[in-house]
Scaffold this motif. Structure first.
Motif, PDB file in Angstrom:
ATOM      1  N   MET A  77      38.426  31.630   1.471  1.00  0.00           N
ATOM      2  CA  MET A  77      39.713  32.104   1.957  1.00  0.00           C
ATOM      3  C   MET A  77      40.605  30.909   2.255  1.00  0.00           C
ATOM      4  SD  MET A  77      40.668  34.624   5.165  1.00  0.00           S
ATOM      5  CE  MET A  77      40.084  33.557   6.459  1.00  0.00           C
ATOM      6  N   VAL A  78      41.887  31.038   1.925  1.00  0.00           N
ATOM      7  CA  VAL A  78      42.867  30.013   2.288  1.00  0.00           C
ATOM      8  C   VAL A  78      43.996  30.661   3.083  1.00  0.00           C
ATOM      9  CG1 VAL A  78      42.371  28.434   0.383  1.00  0.00           C
ATOM     10  CG2 VAL A  78      44.079  30.200   0.063  1.00  0.00           C
ATOM     11  N   LEU A  79      44.560  29.881   4.010  1.00  0.00           N
ATOM     12  CA  LEU A  79      45.651  30.338   4.867  1.00  0.00           C
ATOM     13  C   LEU A  79      46.814  29.361   4.774  1.00  0.00           C
ATOM     14  CD1 LEU A  79      43.544  31.051   8.098  1.00  0.00           C
ATOM     15  CD2 LEU A  79      44.242  32.730   6.383  1.00  0.00           C
ATOM     16  N   ILE A  80      48.010  29.907   4.847  1.00  0.00           N
ATOM     17  CA  ILE A  80      49.223  29.097   4.975  1.00  0.00           C
ATOM     18  C   ILE A  80      49.881  29.534   6.273  1.00  0.00           C
ATOM     19  CG2 ILE A  80      51.490  28.526   4.018  1.00  0.00           C
ATOM     20  CD1 ILE A  80      50.353  29.188   1.237  1.00  0.00           C
ATOM     21  N   ASP A  81      49.983  28.629   7.232  1.00  0.00           N
ATOM     22  CA  ASP A  81      50.530  28.934   8.554  1.00  0.00           C
ATOM     23  C   ASP A  81      49.872  30.175   9.164  1.00  0.00           C
ATOM     24  OD1 ASP A  81      52.243  26.736   8.378  1.00  0.00           O
ATOM     25  OD2 ASP A  81      53.850  27.921   7.465  1.00  0.00           O
ATOM     26  N   GLY A  82      48.556  30.302   8.982  1.00  0.00           N
ATOM     27  CA  GLY A  82      47.805  31.399   9.571  1.00  0.00           C
ATOM     28  C   GLY A  82      47.815  32.689   8.779  1.00  0.00           C
ATOM     29  N   ARG A  83      48.566  32.750   7.679  1.00  0.00           N
ATOM     30  CA  ARG A  83      48.595  33.956   6.840  1.00  0.00           C
ATOM     31  C   ARG A  83      47.755  33.732   5.590  1.00  0.00           C
ATOM     32  NH1 ARG A  83      54.693  36.352   6.998  1.00  0.00           N
ATOM     33  NH2 ARG A  83      54.521  37.201   9.106  1.00  0.00           N
ATOM     34  N   GLU A  84      46.963  34.732   5.254  1.00  0.00           N
ATOM     35  CA  GLU A  84      46.064  34.605   4.113  1.00  0.00           C
ATOM     36  C   GLU A  84      46.822  34.654   2.786  1.00  0.00           C
ATOM     37  OE1 GLU A  84      42.049  36.578   2.164  1.00  0.00           O
ATOM     38  OE2 GLU A  84      42.915  37.478   3.958  1.00  0.00           O
ATOM     39  N   LEU A  85      46.457  33.727   1.921  1.00  0.00           N
ATOM     40  CA  LEU A  85      46.956  33.714   0.549  1.00  0.00           C
ATOM     41  C   LEU A  85      45.876  34.341  -0.316  1.00  0.00           C
ATOM     42  CD1 LEU A  85      48.868  32.839  -1.763  1.00  0.00           C
ATOM     43  CD2 LEU A  85      47.687  30.630  -1.744  1.00  0.00           C
ATOM     44  N   VAL A 116      52.243  26.264  -1.619  1.00  0.00           N
ATOM     45  CA  VAL A 116      53.233  25.739  -0.666  1.00  0.00           C
ATOM     46  C   VAL A 116      54.433  25.173  -1.425  1.00  0.00           C
ATOM     47  CG1 VAL A 116      53.669  23.893   1.021  1.00  0.00           C
ATOM     48  CG2 VAL A 116      51.619  25.321   1.219  1.00  0.00           C
ATOM     49  N   ASN A 117      54.170  24.443  -2.493  1.00  0.00           N
ATOM     50  CA  ASN A 117      55.269  23.908  -3.307  1.00  0.00           C
ATOM     51  C   ASN A 117      56.118  25.034  -3.888  1.00  0.00           C
ATOM     52  OD1 ASN A 117      54.621  21.208  -2.873  1.00  0.00           O
ATOM     53  ND2 ASN A 117      53.264  21.119  -4.644  1.00  0.00           N
ATOM     54  N   SER A 118      55.477  26.103  -4.374  1.00  0.00           N
ATOM     55  CA  SER A 118      56.205  27.227  -4.965  1.00  0.00           C
ATOM     56  C   SER A 118      56.993  28.004  -3.916  1.00  0.00           C
ATOM     57  CB  SER A 118      55.238  28.176  -5.670  1.00  0.00           C
ATOM     58  OG  SER A 118      54.652  27.558  -6.783  1.00  0.00           O
ATOM     59  N   LEU A 119      56.439  28.143  -2.714  1.00  0.00           N
ATOM     60  CA  LEU A 119      57.139  28.860  -1.645  1.00  0.00           C
ATOM     61  C   LEU A 119      58.402  28.119  -1.216  1.00  0.00           C
ATOM     62  CD1 LEU A 119      54.148  30.037   0.558  1.00  0.00           C
ATOM     63  CD2 LEU A 119      55.753  31.508  -0.667  1.00  0.00           C
ATOM     64  N   ASP A 120      58.379  26.799  -1.307  1.00  0.00           N
ATOM     65  CA  ASP A 120      59.545  25.969  -0.986  1.00  0.00           C
ATOM     66  C   ASP A 120      60.192  26.357   0.341  1.00  0.00           C
ATOM     67  OD1 ASP A 120      61.235  23.831  -1.538  1.00  0.00           O
ATOM     68  OD2 ASP A 120      62.714  25.092  -2.554  1.00  0.00           O
ATOM     69  N   GLY A 121      59.346  26.515   1.374  1.00  0.00           N
ATOM     70  CA  GLY A 121      59.851  26.805   2.713  1.00  0.00           C
ATOM     71  C   GLY A 121      59.846  28.283   3.081  1.00  0.00           C
ATOM     72  N   ALA A 122      59.715  29.175   2.115  1.00  0.00           N
ATOM     73  CA  ALA A 122      59.693  30.615   2.407  1.00  0.00           C
ATOM     74  C   ALA A 122      58.373  30.990   3.072  1.00  0.00           C
ATOM     75  CB  ALA A 122      59.859  31.410   1.122  1.00  0.00           C
ATOM     76  N   ASP A 123      58.399  32.053   3.861  1.00  0.00           N
ATOM     77  CA  ASP A 123      57.189  32.543   4.510  1.00  0.00           C
ATOM     78  C   ASP A 123      56.339  33.312   3.516  1.00  0.00           C
ATOM     79  OD1 ASP A 123      57.734  31.482   7.006  1.00  0.00           O
ATOM     80  OD2 ASP A 123      58.848  33.259   7.656  1.00  0.00           O
ATOM     81  N   LEU A 124      55.050  33.252   3.705  1.00  0.00           N
ATOM     82  CA  LEU A 124      54.105  34.011   2.894  1.00  0.00           C
ATOM     83  C   LEU A 124      54.055  35.431   3.448  1.00  0.00           C
ATOM     84  CD1 LEU A 124      51.944  33.896   0.644  1.00  0.00           C
ATOM     85  CD2 LEU A 124      50.304  33.265   2.404  1.00  0.00           C
ATOM     86  N   ALA A 125      54.295  36.418   2.610  1.00  0.00           N
ATOM     87  CA  ALA A 125      54.235  37.812   3.054  1.00  0.00           C
ATOM     88  C   ALA A 125      52.785  38.215   3.248  1.00  0.00           C
ATOM     89  CB  ALA A 125      54.902  38.718   2.013  1.00  0.00           C
ATOM     90  N   PRO A 126      52.501  39.046   4.250  1.00  0.00           N
ATOM     91  CA  PRO A 126      51.119  39.473   4.481  1.00  0.00           C
ATOM     92  C   PRO A 126      50.612  40.332   3.323  1.00  0.00           C
ATOM     93  CG  PRO A 126      52.601  40.576   6.002  1.00  0.00           C
ATOM     94  CD  PRO A 126      53.426  39.608   5.213  1.00  0.00           C
ATOM     95  N   ILE A 127      49.287  40.330   3.139  1.00  0.00           N
ATOM     96  CA  ILE A 127      48.658  41.137   2.108  1.00  0.00           C
ATOM     97  C   ILE A 127      48.731  42.599   2.530  1.00  0.00           C
ATOM     98  CG2 ILE A 127      46.474  41.675   0.951  1.00  0.00           C
ATOM     99  CD1 ILE A 127      45.703  38.753   1.275  1.00  0.00           C
ATOM    100  N   ALA A 128      49.200  43.440   1.632  1.00  0.00           N
ATOM    101  CA  ALA A 128      49.278  44.878   1.929  1.00  0.00           C
ATOM    102  C   ALA A 128      47.882  45.476   1.887  1.00  0.00           C
ATOM    103  CB  ALA A 128      50.167  45.575   0.929  1.00  0.00           C
ATOM    104  N   ALA A 129      47.564  46.292   2.863  1.00  0.00           N
ATOM    105  CA  ALA A 129      46.219  46.896   2.920  1.00  0.00           C
ATOM    106  C   ALA A 129      46.123  48.149   2.110  1.00  0.00           C
ATOM    107  CB  ALA A 129      45.837  47.176   4.365  1.00  0.00           C
TER     108      ALA A 129
END
Length: 129
Positions: A77-85, A116-129
């Protein structure tokens, strides 16, 4: 009538040669560019080790996971600012993510850095359950 048949045969042979040349050229171009990405600069893990670092101002983390839920396939598992990618391991051992699903990466760290490079500062949206 035989001249028409010969002319059509020559035309088809030329068309076939043009198609074969185009396919060969396309194969060479794909071989040079390839779908795989160059890993990000820096130390990488092979997928079994944990990491926790700041990359381009974002906290990225990676950790092995037990085979539960959607982690059963990748075991990581990987996280970006605490949100799972969300990511997945391919049969050849490379990794893809929902952000870079047409690029493959050799390690989870390289994958999350590219995200992170592709997000270019945008927040990662949470995974929909």
């Amino acid at each position: 009538m035989s001249e028409i048949t010969t002319d059509l045969t020559r035309r088809r042979m030329l068309q076939g040669a043009v198609v074969a040349t185009a396919v060969a050229a396309g194969t060479v171009v794909l071989g040079l560019t390839g779908p795989t990405a160059t890993p990000a600069v820096g130390a990488d893990t092979a997928g079994g080790e944990s990491f926790d670092e700041v990359f381009r101002g974002r906290r990225i983390q990676g950790m092995p996971m037990s085979g539960d839920g959607h982690h059963a396939m990748s075991g990581y598992m990987v996280l970006i600012d605490g949100r799972e990618l969300h990511m997945m391991r391919n049969a050849d051992g490379t990794w893809i993510s929902v952000i870079n699903h047409y690029e493959t990466f050799t390690t989870p760290r390289a994958l999350v850095r590219a995200a992170v490079n592709s997000l270019d500062g945008a927040d990662l949206a949470p995974i929909a359950a």
